[in-house]
Design an enzyme around this catalytic site. Structure first.
Site, short mmCIF file in Angstrom:
data_model
loop_
_atom_site.label_atom_id
_atom_site.label_comp_id
_atom_site.label_asym_id
_atom_site.label_seq_id
_atom_site.Cartn_x
_atom_site.Cartn_y
_atom_site.Cartn_z
CB CYS A 59 -3.22 3.50 -5.55
SG CYS A 59 -4.53 2.64 -4.64
CB CYS B 117 -0.88 -0.02 1.25
SG CYS B 117 -1.91 1.44 1.44
N1 DGL Z 1 -3.99 0.33 -2.00
C1 DGL Z 1 -3.65 1.54 -1.36
C2 DGL Z 1 -2.40 2.18 -1.95
O1 DGL Z 1 -1.58 1.53 -2.55
C3 DGL Z 1 -4.64 2.58 -0.98
C4 DGL Z 1 -6.09 2.58 -1.10
C5 DGL Z 1 -6.74 3.38 0.02
O2 DGL Z 1 -6.98 2.76 1.04
O3 DGL Z 1 -6.97 4.61 -0.12
O4 DGL Z 1 -2.19 3.36 -1.82
#
Ligand code: DGL
Length: 288
Positions: free
Chosen positions: A207, A93
């Protein structure tokens, strides 16, 4: 050397303790985006026992202020590490990694591999010197992201695009809900810049949710660009920190853990199976 209190062993900081038949790797995200990293990690180390953890009780992370997000991530990680005793954690993330990695490394002895915007490869790949970083509103605001740009993309014009809804739309699409082209296009349109006869030619998928809808983004793009998904590089980094595989028997089944549970319902069971996750646990950790 550090003492790993959970595993009760001594090992050099930054590496996984040796001699485990099936080392445990925890892959962590706010939701299902980390699955795009998880699938590469499994390919890189099929002998490992994987736990995929989604803090869906707090999804999306992109809306949190920085201090609250660090507190939340430390709380969730404390629980996950005590329950699953991972040998290595992949923070799949960007929104979490760009703010919480120092605090995680200071608090826990286990090695962490983070996911941060692929600014360096983007700058190296760009011919037009116009690149865009597509991330959550949180990721594009971070000093960490600004520092990457100063260090690796000084010769480029970098457009930061904080997409307010794209992570949620990608989750909806994975669940099998209808997501319109118009909604997706509105999220990515600001990435496409024309300036002085040049056009954006590289967009980073900063993301981990976005590669879930990459095919659709490619079709909707106003012109073709190179999309950079860092997942294979993260998997390679993870593998480089682990000792050689020694298992001769098959890896245990991967487990999915959710802090909320909403995500584990509806059409999601089938989608999780396509990633090799058929055991799902809900371990509630409400936000308030
Ligand atoms: N998958 C997450 C990232 O790589 C973020 C999504 C979220 O929770 O806003 O930033």
């Amino acid at each position: 050397m550090r003492v790993d209190l959970l595993a009760g062993t001594l090992y050099q900081a930054g590496t996984v303790p040796p001699m485990k038949q099936h080392p445990t790797v925890l892959v962590f995200d706010s939701g299902l985006g980390g699955l795009t990293v998880f699938r590469e990690a499994v390919k890189a180390r099929p002998d490992a026992r994987f736990v995929y953890a989604a803090d869906d009780a707090a999804f999306p992370y992109g809306r949190f202020d920085e201090a609250s997000l660090v507190t939340r991530i430390l709380t969730v990680m404390e629980r996950l590490i005590s329950r699953h005793a991972p040998d290595l954690v992949v923070v799949a993330c960007n929104t979490a990694s760009t703010i919480a990695l120092p605090a995680l490394r200071a608090r826990f002895a286990v090695p962490f591999v983070g996911t941060v915007p692929a600014v360096k490869p983007a700058a190296e790949a760009s011919q037009s010197r116009l690149i865009s970083v597509l991330g959550t509103p949180g990721t594009v605001k971070r000093e960490y992201t600004a520092a990457l740009i100063r260090e690796f993309a000084a010769g480029c014009d970098v457009t930061l695009v904080g997409a307010p809804r794209l992570a949620a739309l990608a989750e909806a699409a994975l669940r099998g809900d209808a997501v319109s082209d118009a909604d997706l296009l509105a999220e990515i349109a600001p990435c496409f810049v024309e300036k002085g006869g040049r056009r954006t030619d590289v967009v980073t998928l900063s993301c981990t949710h976005y590669p879930l809808v990459r095919d659709r983004l490619e079709k909707l793009a106003p012109w073709p660009v190179r999309w950079i998904d860092p997942a294979p590089a993260i998997a390679r980094r993870m593998a480089s920190l682990m000792p050689q595989a020694i298992a001769t028997d098959p890896a245990p089944h991967a487990l999915a853990v959710f802090t909320g549970g909403q995500m584990a319902q509806d059409g999601l069971g089938a989608a999780l199976k396509t990633f090799g996750l058929d055991a799902i646990t809900i371990d509630p950790l409400p936000l308030h």
